[in-house]
Write a protein that holds these residues in place. Structure first.
Motif, PDB file in Angstrom:
ATOM      1  N   ARG A  95     -82.084  78.326 -43.671  1.00 26.73           N
ATOM      2  CA  ARG A  95     -81.187  78.482 -42.521  1.00 26.73           C
ATOM      3  C   ARG A  95     -79.765  78.677 -43.017  1.00 26.73           C
ATOM      4  O   ARG A  95     -79.327  78.038 -43.966  1.00 26.73           O
ATOM      5  CB  ARG A  95     -81.238  77.248 -41.627  1.00 26.73           C
ATOM      6  N   ARG A 107     -75.751  76.188 -37.196  1.00 28.68           N
ATOM      7  CA  ARG A 107     -76.927  76.609 -37.964  1.00 28.68           C
ATOM      8  C   ARG A 107     -77.558  77.838 -37.325  1.00 28.68           C
ATOM      9  O   ARG A 107     -77.650  77.922 -36.099  1.00 28.68           O
ATOM     10  CB  ARG A 107     -77.923  75.466 -38.033  1.00 28.68           C
ATOM     11  N   ASP A 109     -80.810  80.878 -37.658  1.00 25.49           N
ATOM     12  CA  ASP A 109     -82.105  81.293 -38.189  1.00 25.49           C
ATOM     13  C   ASP A 109     -82.159  82.813 -38.176  1.00 25.49           C
ATOM     14  O   ASP A 109     -81.693  83.451 -37.221  1.00 25.49           O
ATOM     15  CB  ASP A 109     -83.246  80.727 -37.332  1.00 25.49           C
ATOM     16  N   ASP A 119     -79.004  78.347 -33.540  1.00 20.46           N
ATOM     17  CA  ASP A 119     -80.013  77.465 -32.981  1.00 20.46           C
ATOM     18  C   ASP A 119     -79.671  77.196 -31.518  1.00 20.46           C
ATOM     19  O   ASP A 119     -78.566  76.738 -31.200  1.00 20.46           O
ATOM     20  CB  ASP A 119     -80.049  76.161 -33.776  1.00 20.46           C
TER      21      ASP A 119
END
Length: 131
Positions: A95, A107, A109, A119
């Motif tokens: 991540r 964070r 992805d 996120d």
């Protein structure tokens, strides 16, 4: 008899080690991402992939006080992005983690199209699209 017990113990130890190594090798490919894979220039997008007009550079060669160096282009006019002001970045278990000047983190992805998406549990939608 003692030699056979030692051989048996070593065999079990080796088998356990091989099983652990195999489990690590079968982990998702996202875990294998390196800073060189994520470094580069990105366009910052809001919800619905709406362009903010902001650009972010992630440098894998220069370290700062908050990890690797992140730099927001001076022309950015998105108030939320300017307040966040990313100064550092790194990868944690595949991540992307951006660190703000004041220390808080966001964070992201990576999706199948190569876009890093924030996120959803952390707040409003935000994405980084490679340029």
């Amino acid at each position: 008899m003692a030699q056979m017990a030692i051989f048996f113990w070593r065999g079990q130890y080796l088998l356990g080690f091989c099983l652990i190594a195999a489990a690590g090798a079968s982990a998702p490919l996202a875990l294998a991402a390196s800073p060189g894979d994520a470094a580069g220039r990105y366009s910052i997008l809001r919800e619905g992939d709406k362009d903010t007009g902001c650009m972010l550079t992630l440098d894998a060669r220069v370290r700062g006080r908050a990890g690797l160096k992140a730099q927001l282009a001076p022309a950015c006019r998105d108030n939320g992005v300017v307040i966040f002001d990313p100064v550092g970045w790194g990868l944690d278990q595949g991540r992307l983690v951006l660190t703000a000047r004041k220390g808080h983190k966001a964070r992201f992805d990576k999706d199948a199209s190569g876009v890093w998406r924030r996120d959803a549990k952390e707040g409003k939608a935000l994405s980084l699209k490679p340029l």
